[in-house]
Design an enzyme around this catalytic site. Structure first.
Site, short mmCIF file in Angstrom:
data_model
loop_
_atom_site.label_atom_id
_atom_site.label_comp_id
_atom_site.label_asym_id
_atom_site.label_seq_id
_atom_site.Cartn_x
_atom_site.Cartn_y
_atom_site.Cartn_z
N SER A 166 0.86 -1.33 0.30
CA SER A 166 0.35 0.14 0.16
C SER A 166 0.96 1.41 -0.21
CB SER A 166 -0.79 0.30 0.96
OG SER A 166 -1.94 0.62 1.01
N ASP A 260 -10.28 -3.07 -6.00
CA ASP A 260 -9.24 -2.20 -5.81
C ASP A 260 -8.93 -0.78 -6.38
OD1 ASP A 260 -7.27 -0.59 -4.10
OD2 ASP A 260 -6.17 -2.24 -2.91
N HIS A 290 -8.90 -4.17 -1.06
CA HIS A 290 -7.43 -3.67 -0.51
C HIS A 290 -7.38 -3.75 1.17
CE1 HIS A 290 -3.96 -0.80 -0.13
NE2 HIS A 290 -4.46 -0.20 0.53
#
Length: 323
Positions: A166, A260, A290
């Site tokens: 991320s 996502d 995610h």
């Protein structure tokens, strides 16, 4: 990290698109870290997030040891945690940057993930506790990530890999681009659902603007909270996809989740590297969202995806291209 409500009647197009066990995970995340928490003061967000991370922590595999330390820089000390396998010399070292939107996370939040990467590959893993926004605006986190790379490069003779999840994927990418001509440049990089500052008119940004656990509103919040006044989105240390040169980068594997909004960033980054003559592979894991790494104990798709990630890190560390 806003999300669809837990009520099945309000799950929209994702009601049948995601497996029941993944919905159980999403509901559990929302019970610990509810979507409305983004309106709370940052210290409150961190307290709640840390409790959630502790609740999901899986412990460490047998044989993994860790030690905490400090990397001294001219500006400030950077806390680190090193993971090793007992009695097994490592063949490579993984520099790991945790996720959390540049606002959340620390050495504990992704501790079990780092430990499992260590156990699964036999490699040493070094995790960095980089400075967080809004107390420390860009480029603070990037500067810490770069300092971490330079310290590992200077103190270890092992082949070096970059890995980030991320926000940490953004940092790993920016570091790879900044150090591509370093004498100890990375042997490879593994990027896990990274946010790279891509075009928000792209496929996944539109199709999954309201996806569970990460929405466009969330992405905008995290971008704004880390931005210094006058921050340029064209700064490649802020938005790696805005770089003008994608040549000379290490072999790169990008893994994203189908549901996502950031997934298109992985596709775009792969395309830029391939166009520049490099090696890159983008894998979009189907019917996942995610943050799926945290779902690996209870969601078979997430466990299988994580297994592939660990195997790919192992291959890159051995100097192999697995595709």
């Amino acid at each position: 990290m806003a999300s669809n409500p837990s009520d099945p009647a309000n799950r929209g197009k994702y009601a049948d698109r995601l497996d029941p066990e993944l919905w159980d995970y999403i509901d559990k995340v929302n019970s610990w870290y509810p979507p409305e928490i983004v309106a709370a003061p940052i210290p409150k967000q961190r307290t709640v997030y840390n409790r959630m991370c502790a609740a999901f922590h899986q412990g460490r595999p047998e044989g993994v040891t860790s030690s905490d330390g400090i990397v001294a820089t001219a500006a400030h000390p950077i806390p680190i945690r090193r993971y090793r396998m007992v009695g097994k010399p490592a063949a490579a070292v993984v520099v790991y940057y945790h996720g959390g939107g540049f606002v959340l996370g620390d050495l504990d939040s992704h501790d079990d993930i780092c430990a499992e990467i260590c156990a699964g590959t036999g490699f040493e893993v070094v995790s960095a506790d980089y400075r967080l926004a809004p107390e420390h605006l860009h480029p603070a986190s990037f500067e810490d990530a770069l300092a971490m790379f330079e310290w590992v490069a200077a103190t270890s003779t092992l082949p070096l890999l970059l890995c980030g999840e991320s926000a940490g994927g953004n940092l790993a990418t920016a570091v790879a681009q900044a150090t591509r001509r370093h004498p100890r440049h990375a042997l490879g990089q593994m990027l896990i659902y990274p946010g790279l500052g891509g075009d928000e008119s792209g496929r996944s940004y539109i199709e999954h603007a309201e996806a569970p656990l990460l929405t466009l509103v969330d992405i905008d919040f995290y971008r704004r909270v880390r931005s210094a006044p006058g921050q340029s989105l064209d700064d490649p240390t802020f938005s790696p996809l805005r770089d003008g040169d994608f040549s000379g980068l290490p072999p790169t594997i990008i893994v994203t989740a189908e549901c996502d909004p950031l997934s298109s960033d992985g596709e775009s980054y792969r395309d830029r590297i391939l166009a520049a003559g490099g090696q890159a592979r983008w894998r979009e894991e189907p019917r996942l969202v995610h943050s799926f790494l945290r779902a690996r104990p209870t969601v078979p798709r997430a466990a299988e995806a994580f297994g592939r990630i660990v195997a790919d890190i192992g291959a890159l560390g051995r100097g192999e291209w697995p595709y």
